[in-house]
Design an enzyme around this catalytic site. Structure first.
Site, short mmCIF file in Angstrom:
data_model
loop_
_atom_site.label_atom_id
_atom_site.label_comp_id
_atom_site.label_asym_id
_atom_site.label_seq_id
_atom_site.Cartn_x
_atom_site.Cartn_y
_atom_site.Cartn_z
N ASP A 252 0.80 -1.22 0.00
CA ASP A 252 0.00 0.00 0.00
C ASP A 252 0.84 1.27 0.00
O ASP A 252 0.50 2.25 -0.67
CB ASP A 252 -0.92 0.03 1.24
CG ASP A 252 -2.02 -1.01 1.11
OD1 ASP A 252 -2.07 -1.68 0.05
OD2 ASP A 252 -2.81 -1.15 2.07
N ASP B 229 0.49 4.43 -2.46
CA ASP B 229 0.20 5.78 -1.97
C ASP B 229 1.26 6.78 -2.46
O ASP B 229 0.95 7.92 -2.76
CB ASP B 229 0.17 5.80 -0.42
CG ASP B 229 -1.01 5.00 0.11
OD1 ASP B 229 -1.92 4.69 -0.68
OD2 ASP B 229 -1.00 4.67 1.32
N SER C 198 -35.96 -6.22 -13.84
CA SER C 198 -35.79 -6.81 -12.51
C SER C 198 -35.93 -8.32 -12.65
O SER C 198 -35.97 -8.84 -13.76
CB SER C 198 -36.80 -6.23 -11.53
OG SER C 198 -38.07 -6.65 -11.89
N LEU C 199 -36.02 -9.04 -11.55
CA LEU C 199 -36.01 -10.51 -11.62
C LEU C 199 -37.21 -11.10 -10.89
O LEU C 199 -37.66 -10.54 -9.89
CB LEU C 199 -34.74 -11.05 -10.95
CG LEU C 199 -33.41 -10.73 -11.61
CD1 LEU C 199 -32.27 -11.04 -10.65
CD2 LEU C 199 -33.26 -11.53 -12.89
N GLU D 4 -24.91 -16.80 -10.02
CA GLU D 4 -24.22 -15.66 -9.40
C GLU D 4 -24.86 -15.31 -8.07
O GLU D 4 -26.08 -15.30 -7.96
CB GLU D 4 -24.34 -14.41 -10.32
CG GLU D 4 -23.75 -14.63 -11.69
CD GLU D 4 -24.21 -13.57 -12.70
OE1 GLU D 4 -24.87 -12.60 -12.31
OE2 GLU D 4 -23.90 -13.76 -13.89
N LYS E 148 -26.63 -13.14 -5.45
CA LYS E 148 -27.45 -11.93 -5.63
C LYS E 148 -26.99 -10.90 -4.62
O LYS E 148 -27.28 -10.98 -3.43
CB LYS E 148 -28.94 -12.26 -5.43
CG LYS E 148 -29.83 -11.08 -5.77
CD LYS E 148 -31.29 -11.50 -5.84
CE LYS E 148 -32.17 -10.38 -6.37
NZ LYS E 148 -32.19 -9.21 -5.52
N ASP F 81 -26.51 -7.68 -2.44
CA ASP F 81 -27.53 -6.85 -1.81
C ASP F 81 -27.09 -5.40 -1.81
O ASP F 81 -26.52 -4.90 -0.85
CB ASP F 81 -27.78 -7.35 -0.38
CG ASP F 81 -29.18 -7.01 0.08
OD1 ASP F 81 -29.95 -6.44 -0.72
OD2 ASP F 81 -29.50 -7.31 1.24
N ARG G 161 -30.92 2.61 -11.42
CA ARG G 161 -31.92 1.91 -12.20
C ARG G 161 -33.21 2.73 -12.30
O ARG G 161 -33.87 2.72 -13.34
CB ARG G 161 -32.20 0.56 -11.52
CG ARG G 161 -33.31 -0.22 -12.16
CD ARG G 161 -33.38 -1.63 -11.58
NE ARG G 161 -34.49 -2.35 -12.18
CZ ARG G 161 -35.72 -2.32 -11.71
NH1 ARG G 161 -36.01 -1.63 -10.64
NH2 ARG G 161 -36.68 -2.99 -12.32
N GLU H 257 -23.79 -4.19 -9.63
CA GLU H 257 -24.35 -3.84 -8.33
C GLU H 257 -23.32 -3.04 -7.53
O GLU H 257 -22.17 -3.46 -7.42
CB GLU H 257 -24.69 -5.14 -7.58
CG GLU H 257 -25.60 -4.96 -6.40
CD GLU H 257 -27.09 -4.95 -6.77
OE1 GLU H 257 -27.43 -4.84 -7.97
OE2 GLU H 257 -27.91 -5.04 -5.84
N TYR I 230 -22.33 -7.43 -13.47
CA TYR I 230 -23.03 -8.70 -13.68
C TYR I 230 -23.71 -8.82 -15.04
O TYR I 230 -24.27 -9.87 -15.34
CB TYR I 230 -23.99 -9.03 -12.55
CG TYR I 230 -25.08 -7.99 -12.27
CD1 TYR I 230 -26.00 -7.62 -13.25
CD2 TYR I 230 -25.19 -7.43 -11.01
CE1 TYR I 230 -26.99 -6.69 -12.98
CE2 TYR I 230 -26.19 -6.50 -10.72
CZ TYR I 230 -27.08 -6.13 -11.73
OH TYR I 230 -28.06 -5.22 -11.46
N LYS J 61 -34.24 -16.74 -3.55
CA LYS J 61 -33.93 -15.94 -2.36
C LYS J 61 -33.70 -16.81 -1.12
O LYS J 61 -34.36 -17.83 -0.94
CB LYS J 61 -35.09 -14.97 -2.07
CG LYS J 61 -35.40 -14.02 -3.21
CD LYS J 61 -34.41 -12.87 -3.29
CE LYS J 61 -34.72 -11.79 -2.30
NZ LYS J 61 -35.66 -10.78 -2.73
N CYS K 123 -33.11 -6.60 42.41
CA CYS K 123 -32.94 -7.81 41.60
C CYS K 123 -34.28 -8.54 41.45
O CYS K 123 -34.96 -8.79 42.45
CB CYS K 123 -31.92 -8.72 42.27
SG CYS K 123 -31.80 -10.32 41.47
N CYS L 269 -33.93 -11.92 43.69
CA CYS L 269 -33.71 -12.00 45.14
C CYS L 269 -34.02 -10.69 45.85
O CYS L 269 -33.89 -10.62 47.07
CB CYS L 269 -32.27 -12.42 45.43
SG CYS L 269 -31.11 -11.10 45.08
N CYS M 77 -26.79 -7.23 40.30
CA CYS M 77 -27.44 -7.55 41.56
C CYS M 77 -26.35 -7.67 42.62
O CYS M 77 -25.31 -8.28 42.38
CB CYS M 77 -28.17 -8.88 41.42
SG CYS M 77 -28.57 -9.65 42.99
N CYS N 166 -28.63 -14.62 46.02
CA CYS N 166 -29.53 -14.54 44.86
C CYS N 166 -29.61 -15.90 44.18
O CYS N 166 -28.60 -16.45 43.75
CB CYS N 166 -28.98 -13.49 43.89
SG CYS N 166 -29.89 -13.40 42.36
#
Ligand code: IVH
Length: 678
Positions: free
Chosen positions: A38, A42, A87-88, A119, A121, A123, A142, A179, A231, A322, A416, A419, A434, A440
């Site tokens: 990294d 950078d 859509s599906l 694939e 799905k 989210d 969309r 997505e 996708y 799903k 409590c 007790c 307590c 207790c």
């Protein structure tokens, strides 16, 4: 140097830097195989930004430095999609998948097994990204499938979305669909920082992704950990792809162009193979770095896709299977308070039973007062409950719009519930406790369960239910009463036969012979686990000395800090505890003397050893105990102070680090041989 030639050399430098950074981005985000650390990345980026600041005329829109966001917008423009974004159809039962294949076959008038691209799905949110001559020029949400919003500036800030495509033969126009999502780790970090800033945390990664993408100020989006996986393909003009290619070949083509793809995609022949994939992904789900809510199956052959076409808004050639919902709404009926072994009182939500994440949930912990305040929850509220994988159900948020007028505040008990002793709240601790101790019955039950558990006195047959019965019947008040049990009261207990009573008495008798370490552990001193108990025993060698030790002396024990030392000291200075210990000893509880290990017996004294990987011939705990017996300190991480690494199979980064640091490393067999040689 003339201005002209200085410009020329800056141009060449900028070109070289851009190329290197683009290559690294591709290796990192698409191939998942970073080739530079990294800091090197950078450094190159800083150099590029410096040059571009000095020569603003050389700064182009597709420069990898342009991932930081630009001027804020006053609103999003509307963009009409050249091809609708569909859509599906969803499926939930296994049958839905088989019916899908049958529908496809019927429509095609064929009995051939269909090949599907499979694939996860993802989210998140669907996006369309348009590249012209290899340069990202537009991105849209969309929307309603026909018209979306122009979110170009925001999408450009997403780390793994290339501003420029790779490879020689770049199509003149290509629309990539995919997505945008927020990986789980990024989501957790974002919510932590939201909390620190006193801002509202996001309910889930999807909401966080949506909120981040719909920002008028793209600098805000740039600071959010968003990612995109491609996708599918929308508009395509020019480029190397033939009409006969399959969907999976098209995805591979997108990968070649430098677009990031989900690694878990696959191809399956027939519905049964799809179902196998669905189950496999279901098992993997919790370990994936991103949230998914199902699996998408697409007829792989593009020619067949075209013959199948679509109905209203969804294609006939694809479906989403799903997973059972991981979040549901339900009502908080009541809150009860449970008392744990150390007296901590936890509020438990009693919920209207709801089916979520594949099981019916009717209880969830509310943790403590702070959590209740954070949620702003009242009895009678409608709440979002989440159960992901095997994780215990959580209340995520409250739907304030649904709050009834009769909603009641949650009141914390001042006494409590078991007790009636008064309850204390310790400063800087979120929990209330307590103060009843072993008075207790709830604490008593937990203490006795702990006392009898496997790593403590290991009393076979004395399970949780029996402890509850024994305490309720007042046959046992403290652990020492276990050793006074006799046959006749036992057999009078519900569902307790003669035979199990005799067996229980026998195992109670056998349990009297123990070790000092186990005895200490079984007392249930706060924060004294197995390993601290063991260290205490080895350090002091006798119970009397531990009881007599002050906090300073206790802090000399390995792994005992100030807080644990105080817990131990307070425990042994509570007369009630000393009485129980005396009763245990007079009931016949005993352990062999510990002879102070001689230097010979502790050949590893003063050595720090790390264990890693899977051991075949013994468990991790056993190996650790053996090393400690030999005087070694067993540590969890490699550092320059490590003397030895014992590496089992599938050892990973610790092994690499040890060899980098030149630390002596043994495989499991070498360790076993060494033990045998002692
Ligand atoms: S394909 C016609 N593939 O699911 C095909 N969609 O319910 C349309 N999604 O709006 C999309 N992962 O946001 C496809 N691997 C994937 C997907 C995926 C997530 C989302 C996408 C779409 C929604 C449809």
């Amino acid at each position: 140097m003339s201005e002209n030639s200085s410009n020329q050399s800056a141009e060449a430098d900028i070109h070289r830097l851009k190329q290197s950074i683009e290559d690294f981005n591709y290796q990192y985000y698409v191939l998942d195989d970073p080739s530079v650390p990294d800091i090197e990345y950078d450094r190159l980026m800083r150099e590029l930004i410096q040059l571009e600041t000095k020569h603003p005329e050389l700064k182009t829109a597709d420069s990898p430095s342009q991932k930081v966001g630009g001027k804020a917008l006053s609103k999003f423009e509307q963009i009409e999609h050249e091809m609708p974004m569909l859509s599906l159809d969803n499926g939930f039962e296994d049958d839905d998948l088989f019916n899908f294949e049958t529908r496809v076959q019927d429509r095609l008038n064929s009995k051939d097994t269909i090949e599907f691209a499979c694939e996860p799905k993802l989210d998140g949110l669907a996006v369309s990204i348009l590249y012209e001559n290899g340069v990202l020029i537009q991105a849209a949400t969309r929307g309603d499938g026909q018209v979306g919003e122009n979110i170009t500036e925001n999408v450009k800030t997403i780390a793994n979305v290339p501003l420029k495509l790779r490879s020689q033969n770049i199509p003149s126009r290509i629309e990539v669909r995919g997505e945008v999502f927020m990986p789980k780790q990024g989501f957790d970090e974002l919510n932590l920082s939201q909390k620190e800033k006193g801002e509202k945390p996001f309910a889930n990664p999807r909401n966080a992704a949506a909120g981040s993408l719909r920002q008028l100020d793209s600098k805000v989006t740039a600071a959010r950990p968003l990612r995109m996986y491609a996708y599918s393909l929308g508009v395509l003009e020019g480029g190397e792809i033939s009409d006969t290619s399959s969907h999976s070949e098209r995805l591979a083509y997108l990968g070649k162009l430098g677009l990031p793809l989900c690694k878990e995609t696959s191809v399956a022949k027939g519905a049964q193979a799809c179902l196998d994939y669905f189950r496999k992904i279901g098992e993997l789900r919790n370990d994936l770095s991103y949230d998914i809510d199902g699996v998408v199956f697409k007829v792989n052959d593009i020619a067949l896709q075209q013959r199948l076409g679509f109905v209203s808004k969804a294609p006939r050639w694809a479906m989403a299977q799903k997973f059972p919902a991981q979040e549901e709404l339900t009502v908080l009926n009541d809150v009860e308070f449970q008392v744990g072994r150390t007296g901590a009182i936890t509020p438990v939500a009693r919920l209207e039973p709801v089916f979520v994440g594949g099981v019916t949930v009717s209880n969830a912990t509310l943790h403590n007062q702070d959590e209740i305040a954070r949620l702003g929850i009242k009895i009678g509220d409608t709440v979002v409950i989440r159960r992901a994988g095997d994780v215990i159900p959580q209340i995520v948020s409250v739907i304030l719009d649904k709050r009834p007028e009769t909603a009641k505040d949650i009141e914390f008990p001042s006494h409590c519930p078991e007790c009636n002793s008064h309850v204390e709240r310790i400063e800087n601790e979120a929990v209330i406790r307590c103060t009843g101790g072993l008075v207790c019955s709830a604490q008593r039950k937990q203490a006795i369960k702990h006392f009898a558990s496997r790593k403590a006195f290991d009393i076979e047959g004395l399970g949780d239910k029996i402890v509850d019965q024994l305490v309720d019947a007042e046959l046992i008040k403290d652990p020492s009463d276990i050793f006074k049990l006799t046959l006749s009261p036992l057999v009078s207990l519900e569902r307790f036969g003669d035979k199990s009573a005799v067996n229980l008495l026998r195992s109670i008798d056998a349990a009297k012979s123990t070790s000092l370490a186990k005895f200490l552990y079984s007392l249930g001193i706060r924060e004294v686990g197995e390993s601290t108990a063991r260290n205490l025993a080895l350090h002091f060698l006798s119970l009397e000395k531990i009881i007599a030790a002050n906090e300073e002396a206790l802090k000399d024990v390995q792994d005992v800090g100030a807080i644990v030392a105080t817990h131990i000291y307070e425990f042994f200075n509570e007369p009630a505890n000393v009485v129980i210990i005396e009763k245990l000893l007079s009931a016949g509880v005993n352990w062999p003397d510990i002879t102070p290990p001689s230097a010979d017996a502790q050949p590893m004294l003063g050595k720090t050893v790390v264990l890693t990987g899977t051991l075949q011939q013994m468990g991790r705990a056993e190996a650790k105990a053996k090393l400690q017996d030999l005087g070694a300190k067993v540590s969890g991480s490699i550092s320059a102070k490590t003397d030895l690494l014992v590496a089992g199979e599938k050892a990973g980064s610790k092994l690499t680090k040890a060899s980098e640091l030149g630390i002596e490393t043994w495989d499991e067999q070498a360790f076993v041989d060494y033990l045998a040689s002692l």
